[in-house]
Scaffold this motif. Structure first.
Motif, PDB file in Angstrom:
ATOM      1  N   ILE A  31       0.596  -1.394   0.001  1.00 47.95           N
ATOM      2  CA  ILE A  31       0.051   0.253   0.135  1.00 47.95           C
ATOM      3  C   ILE A  31       1.048   1.127   0.027  1.00 47.95           C
ATOM      4  O   ILE A  31       0.736   2.374  -0.764  1.00 47.95           O
ATOM      5  CB  ILE A  31      -0.858   0.054   1.365  1.00 47.95           C
ATOM      6  CG1 ILE A  31      -1.979  -0.860   0.889  1.00 47.95           C
ATOM      7  CG2 ILE A  31      -1.526   1.466   1.413  1.00 47.95           C
ATOM      8  CD1 ILE A  31      -2.904  -1.390   2.258  1.00 47.95           C
ATOM      9  N   ILE A  55      -4.403   5.819   6.933  1.00 44.15           N
ATOM     10  CA  ILE A  55      -4.828   5.620   5.705  1.00 44.15           C
ATOM     11  C   ILE A  55      -6.120   6.624   5.639  1.00 44.15           C
ATOM     12  O   ILE A  55      -6.894   6.608   6.636  1.00 44.15           O
ATOM     13  CB  ILE A  55      -5.339   4.361   5.144  1.00 44.15           C
ATOM     14  CG1 ILE A  55      -4.139   3.308   5.110  1.00 44.15           C
ATOM     15  CG2 ILE A  55      -6.049   4.306   3.887  1.00 44.15           C
ATOM     16  CD1 ILE A  55      -4.137   1.741   5.026  1.00 44.15           C
ATOM     17  N   ASP A  59      -7.721   8.142  -0.050  1.00 39.74           N
ATOM     18  CA  ASP A  59      -6.703   7.495  -0.365  1.00 39.74           C
ATOM     19  C   ASP A  59      -5.414   7.994  -0.450  1.00 39.74           C
ATOM     20  O   ASP A  59      -4.442   7.645  -1.052  1.00 39.74           O
ATOM     21  CB  ASP A  59      -6.932   6.916  -1.895  1.00 39.74           C
ATOM     22  CG  ASP A  59      -8.024   5.910  -2.037  1.00 39.74           C
ATOM     23  OD1 ASP A  59      -8.268   5.201  -1.182  1.00 39.74           O
ATOM     24  OD2 ASP A  59      -8.694   6.003  -3.316  1.00 39.74           O
TER      25      ASP A  59
END
Length: 91
Positions: A31, A55, A59
């Motif tokens: 990620i 997070i 995004d």
């Protein structure tokens, strides 16, 4: 709007948080790399070791040098303080 201190005077909007996780696992590392490639990574570690990955709902991925538990405690402390202020205003 509630702001949470994520270390070194950096703040994140509490209403935009989706997750606060540890950076150790391979999926979280992916990620982070994907966010870096997309240009949506914010490094707020000031060169120190990454201890929490935040997070957001937009995004964005934010790296912090503060432990995930510490960030979460700061979030819940703000909620408790706001609840107390609301009860005082009602009285």
């Amino acid at each position: 709007m509630k702001l949470i201190n994520i270390g070194f005077g950096n703040m994140v909007s509490a209403s935009r948080l989706v997750a606060i996780v540890s950076p150790e696992s391979a999926p979280i590392k992916r990620i982070i790399q994907d966010a870096r490639d997309k240009g949506s990574l914010i490094d707020a570690t000031y060169g120190r070791r990454t201890r929490a990955v935040i997070i957001t709902d937009s995004d964005h991925v934010i790296l912090s040098a503060v432990q995930p538990e510490t960030v979460a405690n700061r979030l819940t402390e703000r909620d408790d303080a706001d609840d107390e202020e609301e009860t005082e205003d009602d009285a």
